[in-house]
Scaffold this motif. Structure first.
Motif, PDB file in Angstrom:
ATOM      1  N   ALA A  37      -4.001   3.268   8.893  1.00  0.00           N
ATOM      2  CA  ALA A  37      -3.389   4.421   8.226  1.00  0.00           C
ATOM      3  C   ALA A  37      -1.877   4.414   8.433  1.00  0.00           C
ATOM      4  CB  ALA A  37      -3.999   5.716   8.755  1.00  0.00           C
ATOM      5  N   ALA A  38      -1.442   4.068   9.641  1.00  0.00           N
ATOM      6  CA  ALA A  38      -0.002   3.995   9.908  1.00  0.00           C
ATOM      7  C   ALA A  38       0.640   2.886   9.084  1.00  0.00           C
ATOM      8  CB  ALA A  38       0.247   3.757  11.399  1.00  0.00           C
ATOM      9  N   GLN A  39      -0.049   1.770   8.989  1.00  0.00           N
ATOM     10  CA  GLN A  39       0.465   0.655   8.179  1.00  0.00           C
ATOM     11  C   GLN A  39       0.592   1.055   6.718  1.00  0.00           C
ATOM     12  OE1 GLN A  39      -0.838  -3.414   9.204  1.00  0.00           O
ATOM     13  NE2 GLN A  39      -1.505  -3.590   7.066  1.00  0.00           N
ATOM     14  N   GLU A  40      -0.372   1.798   6.220  1.00  0.00           N
ATOM     15  CA  GLU A  40      -0.317   2.246   4.829  1.00  0.00           C
ATOM     16  C   GLU A  40       0.838   3.213   4.609  1.00  0.00           C
ATOM     17  OE1 GLU A  40      -0.902   2.882   0.862  1.00  0.00           O
ATOM     18  OE2 GLU A  40      -1.591   1.243   2.168  1.00  0.00           O
ATOM     19  N   ARG A  41       1.097   4.085   5.572  1.00  0.00           N
ATOM     20  CA  ARG A  41       2.226   5.007   5.426  1.00  0.00           C
ATOM     21  C   ARG A  41       3.554   4.239   5.384  1.00  0.00           C
ATOM     22  NH1 ARG A  41      -0.959   7.827   9.218  1.00  0.00           N
ATOM     23  NH2 ARG A  41       0.442   7.381  10.977  1.00  0.00           N
ATOM     24  N   LEU A  42       3.652   3.190   6.196  1.00  0.00           N
ATOM     25  CA  LEU A  42       4.869   2.385   6.168  1.00  0.00           C
ATOM     26  C   LEU A  42       4.976   1.590   4.869  1.00  0.00           C
ATOM     27  CD1 LEU A  42       5.153   0.959   9.806  1.00  0.00           C
ATOM     28  CD2 LEU A  42       6.219   2.991   8.841  1.00  0.00           C
ATOM     29  N   ARG A  43       3.824   1.141   4.338  1.00  0.00           N
ATOM     30  CA  ARG A  43       3.851   0.436   3.052  1.00  0.00           C
ATOM     31  C   ARG A  43       4.362   1.355   1.954  1.00  0.00           C
ATOM     32  NH1 ARG A  43       2.020   0.199  -1.487  1.00  0.00           N
ATOM     33  NH2 ARG A  43       0.670   2.002  -1.106  1.00  0.00           N
ATOM     34  N   ALA A  44       3.929   2.621   1.989  1.00  0.00           N
ATOM     35  CA  ALA A  44       4.374   3.580   0.977  1.00  0.00           C
ATOM     36  C   ALA A  44       5.879   3.831   1.067  1.00  0.00           C
ATOM     37  CB  ALA A  44       3.608   4.890   1.139  1.00  0.00           C
ATOM     38  N   ARG A  45       6.457   3.639   2.229  1.00  0.00           N
ATOM     39  CA  ARG A  45       7.898   3.811   2.411  1.00  0.00           C
ATOM     40  C   ARG A  45       8.681   2.524   2.157  1.00  0.00           C
ATOM     41  NH1 ARG A  45       8.805   6.661   8.176  1.00  0.00           N
ATOM     42  NH2 ARG A  45      10.978   6.134   7.597  1.00  0.00           N
ATOM     43  N   GLY A  46       7.959   1.446   1.844  1.00  0.00           N
ATOM     44  CA  GLY A  46       8.614   0.182   1.562  1.00  0.00           C
ATOM     45  C   GLY A  46       9.041  -0.586   2.791  1.00  0.00           C
ATOM     46  N   LEU A  47       8.494  -0.260   3.969  1.00  0.00           N
ATOM     47  CA  LEU A  47       8.905  -0.913   5.214  1.00  0.00           C
ATOM     48  C   LEU A  47       8.040  -2.118   5.560  1.00  0.00           C
ATOM     49  CD1 LEU A  47       9.717   2.248   7.371  1.00  0.00           C
ATOM     50  CD2 LEU A  47      11.272   0.867   5.992  1.00  0.00           C
ATOM     51  N   VAL A  48       6.790  -2.136   5.094  1.00  0.00           N
ATOM     52  CA  VAL A  48       5.925  -3.306   5.241  1.00  0.00           C
ATOM     53  C   VAL A  48       5.265  -3.577   3.902  1.00  0.00           C
ATOM     54  CG1 VAL A  48       5.479  -2.825   7.689  1.00  0.00           C
ATOM     55  CG2 VAL A  48       3.856  -2.014   5.955  1.00  0.00           C
ATOM     56  N   ASP A  49       4.778  -4.805   3.739  1.00  0.00           N
ATOM     57  CA  ASP A  49       4.100  -5.147   2.491  1.00  0.00           C
ATOM     58  C   ASP A  49       2.595  -4.955   2.637  1.00  0.00           C
ATOM     59  OD1 ASP A  49       3.102  -7.385   3.854  1.00  0.00           O
ATOM     60  OD2 ASP A  49       4.592  -8.752   2.995  1.00  0.00           O
ATOM     61  N   ALA A  50       1.841  -5.362   1.633  1.00  0.00           N
ATOM     62  CA  ALA A  50       0.395  -5.139   1.632  1.00  0.00           C
ATOM     63  C   ALA A  50      -0.305  -5.872   2.766  1.00  0.00           C
ATOM     64  CB  ALA A  50      -0.192  -5.560   0.291  1.00  0.00           C
ATOM     65  N   ASP A  51       0.304  -6.940   3.276  1.00  0.00           N
ATOM     66  CA  ASP A  51      -0.289  -7.704   4.384  1.00  0.00           C
ATOM     67  C   ASP A  51       0.188  -7.217   5.754  1.00  0.00           C
ATOM     68  OD1 ASP A  51      -1.699  -9.426   2.637  1.00  0.00           O
ATOM     69  OD2 ASP A  51       0.129 -10.598   2.322  1.00  0.00           O
ATOM     70  N   GLY A  52       1.048  -6.193   5.758  1.00  0.00           N
ATOM     71  CA  GLY A  52       1.541  -5.663   7.017  1.00  0.00           C
ATOM     72  C   GLY A  52       2.778  -6.356   7.541  1.00  0.00           C
ATOM     73  N   ALA A  53       3.333  -7.289   6.767  1.00  0.00           N
ATOM     74  CA  ALA A  53       4.571  -7.955   7.179  1.00  0.00           C
ATOM     75  C   ALA A  53       5.768  -7.084   6.823  1.00  0.00           C
ATOM     76  CB  ALA A  53       4.695  -9.311   6.490  1.00  0.00           C
ATOM     77  N   ALA A  54       6.797  -7.129   7.637  1.00  0.00           N
ATOM     78  CA  ALA A  54       7.981  -6.318   7.390  1.00  0.00           C
ATOM     79  C   ALA A  54       8.707  -6.792   6.135  1.00  0.00           C
ATOM     80  CB  ALA A  54       8.918  -6.362   8.582  1.00  0.00           C
ATOM     81  N   THR A  55       9.106  -5.862   5.324  1.00  0.00           N
ATOM     82  CA  THR A  55       9.945  -6.151   4.167  1.00  0.00           C
ATOM     83  C   THR A  55      11.402  -6.254   4.626  1.00  0.00           C
ATOM     84  OG1 THR A  55      10.312  -3.816   3.720  1.00  0.00           O
ATOM     85  CG2 THR A  55       8.363  -4.840   2.699  1.00  0.00           C
ATOM     86  N   PRO A  56      12.304  -6.723   3.758  1.00  0.00           N
ATOM     87  CA  PRO A  56      13.722  -6.690   4.135  1.00  0.00           C
ATOM     88  C   PRO A  56      14.171  -5.290   4.552  1.00  0.00           C
ATOM     89  CG  PRO A  56      13.426  -8.086   2.227  1.00  0.00           C
ATOM     90  CD  PRO A  56      12.096  -7.450   2.482  1.00  0.00           C
ATOM     91  N   ARG A  57      13.676  -4.284   3.839  1.00  0.00           N
ATOM     92  CA  ARG A  57      14.025  -2.912   4.213  1.00  0.00           C
ATOM     93  C   ARG A  57      13.472  -2.569   5.594  1.00  0.00           C
ATOM     94  NH1 ARG A  57      12.319   2.486   0.745  1.00  0.00           N
ATOM     95  NH2 ARG A  57      13.125   4.030   2.220  1.00  0.00           N
ATOM     96  N   GLY A  58      12.273  -3.068   5.908  1.00  0.00           N
ATOM     97  CA  GLY A  58      11.696  -2.820   7.224  1.00  0.00           C
ATOM     98  C   GLY A  58      12.498  -3.457   8.336  1.00  0.00           C
TER      99      GLY A  58
END
Length: 285
Positions: free
Chosen positions: A203-224
């Motif tokens: 659930a925490a991972q999904e909240r971060l995905r919605a904010r653009g901080l991680v991708d669908a696989d849980g890896a950090a995005t550039p923004r993350g």
């Protein structure tokens, strides 16, 4: 260029962290009759605050699941007093430092004076673990005192870090997911080490995905990655308050004097890398 504030952390955190990784320190809770490592950890870490309840302890610690803390506290206080725990953790930590740092007693005198000056001058507001540890620094044994001062420095920075995480809108599991996604802490095991369920983690991972901080696989995005860098920079900035009471020359002398003791701890491989406390791979240049 690395800031003095960050260098202070890199050169005091290993001195403090023997309490988590040295074998005799890890066995302390069991020797007192506590059940398992984690009951001993929560009792030792929160003992300076007294017989604190699990809710307050979890809030101060920052990233542990409240249920995990509640399994240890307040039950631990039926077995050992906070005072006995604070004394034993300082004693065992000092023993651990003596094992790996030749001549640490003589060096402690050189290190304790500037560390004590910054700890005594630092503000207590919004830093409960630091506020609880600071009065414990006047220990007779010089190595125990060095460890307690390093611990106080650590808890001051830790309080700043928790405040920054909250300011960035992260709750406890979100902070851990982002730290793991940016390789600040090991991905394998950190969820269990901090007591979060698979469902809470997802659930925490999904909240971060919605904010653009991680991708669908849980890896950090550039923004993350950018967000995590901002968190570290803000933590360094707030922790730099410790240095305000010392002039630059005194700070630089202290940091230089800390280099060898820290290197001895790292060379002894007391601390694992990677580790759940977020200390980066050995670098004390």
């Amino acid at each position: 260029m690395r800031s003095r504030s960050r260098t202070l952390w890199l050169r005091t955190e290993p001195l403090h962290a023997v309490t988590y990784f040295d074998a005799q320190c890890r066995a302390m809770g069991k020797s007192l009759g506590l059940k398992g490592f984690w009951m001993g950890y929560f009792a030792a870490r929160t003992a300076p605050m007294g017989r604190v309840d699990p809710g307050a302890a979890a809030a101060a610690l920052g990233v542990f699941a409240p249920g995990m803390v509640a399994r240890a506290l307040p039950a631990a206080w039926q077995i050992v007093s906070p005072g006995a725990m604070t004394d034993m953790r300082a004693q065992r930590a000092a023993e651990a430092l003596r094992k790996v740092i030749p001549g640490i007693e003589a060096r402690a005198g050189e290190l304790c004076a500037p560390l004590a000056a910054m700890v005594e001058d630092a503000p207590l507001m919004a830093r409960p673990l630091f506020a609880a540890n600071r009065p414990l620094c006047d220990r007779d044994d010089p190595v125990e005192r060095l460890w307690q001062l390093s611990t106080s420095v650590r808890e001051f920075r830790g309080g700043a870090h928790v405040a920054v995480l909250a300011d960035h809108g992260l709750d406890a599991p979100e902070a851990l997911v982002l730290a793991a996604a940016t390789d600040r802490v090991p991905r394998d095991g950190i969820r269990l080490d901090r007591g979060w369920s698979e469902e809470e983690w997802a659930a925490a991972q999904e909240r971060l995905r919605a904010r653009g901080l991680v991708d669908a696989d849980g890896a950090a995005t550039p923004r993350g990655h950018e967000e995590r860098a901002l968190i570290e920079d803000a933590t360094d900035r707030l922790a730099a308050r410790l240095l305000r009471t010392l002039d630059d020359t005194t700070v630089d002398t202290l940091l230089a004097a800390l280099e060898l003791p820290t290197r001895r701890v790292l060379e002894a491989k007391v601390l694992p890398f990677p580790n759940p406390i977020g200390l980066p791979a050995p670098s004390v240049e």
